[in-house]
Design a protein around this motif. Structure first.
Motif, PDB file in Angstrom:
ATOM      1  N   VAL A 135       0.805  -1.095  -0.007  1.00 30.05           N
ATOM      2  CA  VAL A 135      -0.114  -0.046  -0.025  1.00 30.05           C
ATOM      3  C   VAL A 135       0.806   1.295  -0.061  1.00 30.05           C
ATOM      4  CG1 VAL A 135      -1.697   1.246   1.226  1.00 30.05           C
ATOM      5  CG2 VAL A 135      -1.728  -1.219   1.115  1.00 30.05           C
ATOM      6  N   ARG A 136       0.855   2.007  -0.846  1.00 29.08           N
ATOM      7  CA  ARG A 136       1.557   3.233  -1.057  1.00 29.08           C
ATOM      8  C   ARG A 136       0.754   4.330  -1.365  1.00 29.08           C
ATOM      9  NH1 ARG A 136       4.299   0.119   0.613  1.00 29.08           N
ATOM     10  NH2 ARG A 136       6.464  -0.798   0.026  1.00 29.08           N
ATOM     11  N   ASN A 137      -0.280   4.660  -0.554  1.00 28.50           N
ATOM     12  CA  ASN A 137      -1.417   5.866  -0.629  1.00 28.50           C
ATOM     13  C   ASN A 137      -1.343   6.315   1.124  1.00 28.50           C
ATOM     14  OD1 ASN A 137      -4.102   6.698   0.467  1.00 28.50           O
ATOM     15  ND2 ASN A 137      -3.805   7.312  -1.730  1.00 28.50           N
ATOM     16  N   TYR A 138      -1.020   7.514   1.425  1.00 21.08           N
ATOM     17  CA  TYR A 138      -0.989   7.681   2.717  1.00 21.08           C
ATOM     18  C   TYR A 138      -2.142   7.581   3.533  1.00 21.08           C
ATOM     19  CZ  TYR A 138       3.851   9.566   2.011  1.00 21.08           C
ATOM     20  OH  TYR A 138       4.877   9.603   1.691  1.00 21.08           O
ATOM     21  N   GLN A 139      -3.406   7.809   3.035  1.00 26.95           N
ATOM     22  CA  GLN A 139      -4.666   7.840   3.584  1.00 26.95           C
ATOM     23  C   GLN A 139      -4.950   6.295   3.793  1.00 26.95           C
ATOM     24  OE1 GLN A 139      -7.995   9.508   1.860  1.00 26.95           O
ATOM     25  NE2 GLN A 139      -9.093   9.409   3.451  1.00 26.95           N
ATOM     26  N   ALA A 140      -4.676   5.289   3.105  1.00 24.61           N
ATOM     27  CA  ALA A 140      -4.779   3.875   3.081  1.00 24.61           C
ATOM     28  C   ALA A 140      -3.940   3.586   4.244  1.00 24.61           C
ATOM     29  CB  ALA A 140      -4.799   2.993   1.794  1.00 24.61           C
ATOM     30  N   ARG A 141      -2.791   3.909   4.211  1.00 17.96           N
ATOM     31  CA  ARG A 141      -1.732   3.561   5.163  1.00 17.96           C
ATOM     32  C   ARG A 141      -2.218   3.950   6.633  1.00 17.96           C
ATOM     33  NH1 ARG A 141       3.197   7.387   6.438  1.00 17.96           N
ATOM     34  NH2 ARG A 141       1.501   8.396   6.927  1.00 17.96           N
ATOM     35  N   ASN A 142      -2.536   5.253   6.516  1.00 15.16           N
ATOM     36  CA  ASN A 142      -3.265   5.722   7.800  1.00 15.16           C
ATOM     37  C   ASN A 142      -4.251   4.706   8.478  1.00 15.16           C
ATOM     38  OD1 ASN A 142      -1.150   7.575   7.666  1.00 15.16           O
ATOM     39  ND2 ASN A 142      -2.595   9.439   7.215  1.00 15.16           N
ATOM     40  N   PHE A 143      -4.994   4.452   7.657  1.00 15.21           N
ATOM     41  CA  PHE A 143      -6.236   3.401   8.020  1.00 15.21           C
ATOM     42  C   PHE A 143      -5.727   2.238   8.829  1.00 15.21           C
ATOM     43  CE2 PHE A 143      -9.306   5.159   4.480  1.00 15.21           C
ATOM     44  CZ  PHE A 143      -9.724   5.993   5.475  1.00 15.21           C
ATOM     45  N   MET A 144      -4.756   1.597   8.230  1.00 10.75           N
ATOM     46  CA  MET A 144      -3.904   0.397   8.667  1.00 10.75           C
ATOM     47  C   MET A 144      -3.310   0.694   9.990  1.00 10.75           C
ATOM     48  SD  MET A 144      -2.615  -1.970   5.569  1.00 10.75           S
ATOM     49  CE  MET A 144      -1.739  -0.824   4.862  1.00 10.75           C
TER      50      MET A 144
END
Length: 154
Positions: free
Chosen positions: A31-40
Motif C-alpha cells: 500500500v503506497r497511499n498515505y490515507q490507506a496507510r493511515n487506516f492500517m
C-alpha cells in the motif's frame, strides 16, 4: 469493531489464494497511499472485519470476508530494492509504509461492483464514490449489515 473494504488484484492475491495459504493469512503489503496507510497504522485493530474485494480484473467485486489479524507493522517490501514497492527514502529506523496481516474468514459468491452500485442503500459507500481510488476504505456498520444480510446470500 470496525469494518473495512480492502482491494486486492486477484492475480496478486485472491480470496482463494488467501484460503489456500497454510495459516490462511497474508500481510497486506504494497500500500503506497498515505490515507490507506493511515487506516492500517492508526485505526485498524485485530478482530476488525473486512470485505475482500477483487479489483483490476474482469469481474470486480466483493469476493469474501477477512479478519484483521495484527496491529500495523513496517511493510518489508519498502526496504527491498528488488521489490516494485521499494521506497529508497524509507529506512528501518523511520519507515513510511505499514501493513497489517489479514486472515481468511469466508468466501462469498462474488457481489459484483455493478450490483453494489445498483443498490440505493449503498449510495454513500465510500468505495462507490466517483474518483475513489483508495485500496482500503472504511465501511459503516449499516453498510456491513446490509451487504452481509441482504447481498451476500444472493
Amino acid at each position: 469493531m470496525r469494518y473495512w473494504l480492502m482491494k486486492s488484484e486477484p492475480a496478486d492475491c485472491s480470496i482463494d489464494d488467501l484460503a489456500a495459504r497454510p495459516d490462511q493469512s497474508v500481510p497486506w503489503y504494497g500500500v503506497r497511499n498515505y490515507q490507506a496507510r493511515n487506516f492500517m497504522r492508526d485505526t485498524m485493530r485485530p478482530g476488525d472485519l473486512a470485505f475482500f474485494y477483487h479489483s483490476s480484473c474482469a469481474h470486480p467485486g466483493i469476493a469474501g470476508i477477512a479478519r484483521i489479524a495484527s496491529l500495523a507493522y513496517p511493510d518489508a517490501t519498502q526496504f527491498d530494492p528488488a521489490s516494485p514497492y521499494h521506497d529508497p527514502k524509507s529506512t528501518p529506523e523511520s519507515p513510511r509504509w505499514f501493513n497489517v496481516d489479514v486472515r481468511f474468514e469466508r468466501k462469498l459468491s462474488l457481489i459484483p461492483l455493478a450490483r453494489l452500485k445498483s443498490v440505493p442503500e449503498l449510495s454513500g459507500m465510500r468505495v462507490l464514490q466517483p474518483g475513489n481510488r483508495l485500496s482500503i476504505t472504511p465501511v459503516t456498520p449499516e453498510e456491513w449489515a446490509f451487504i452481509t444480510g441482504r447481498l451476500a446470500g444472493q
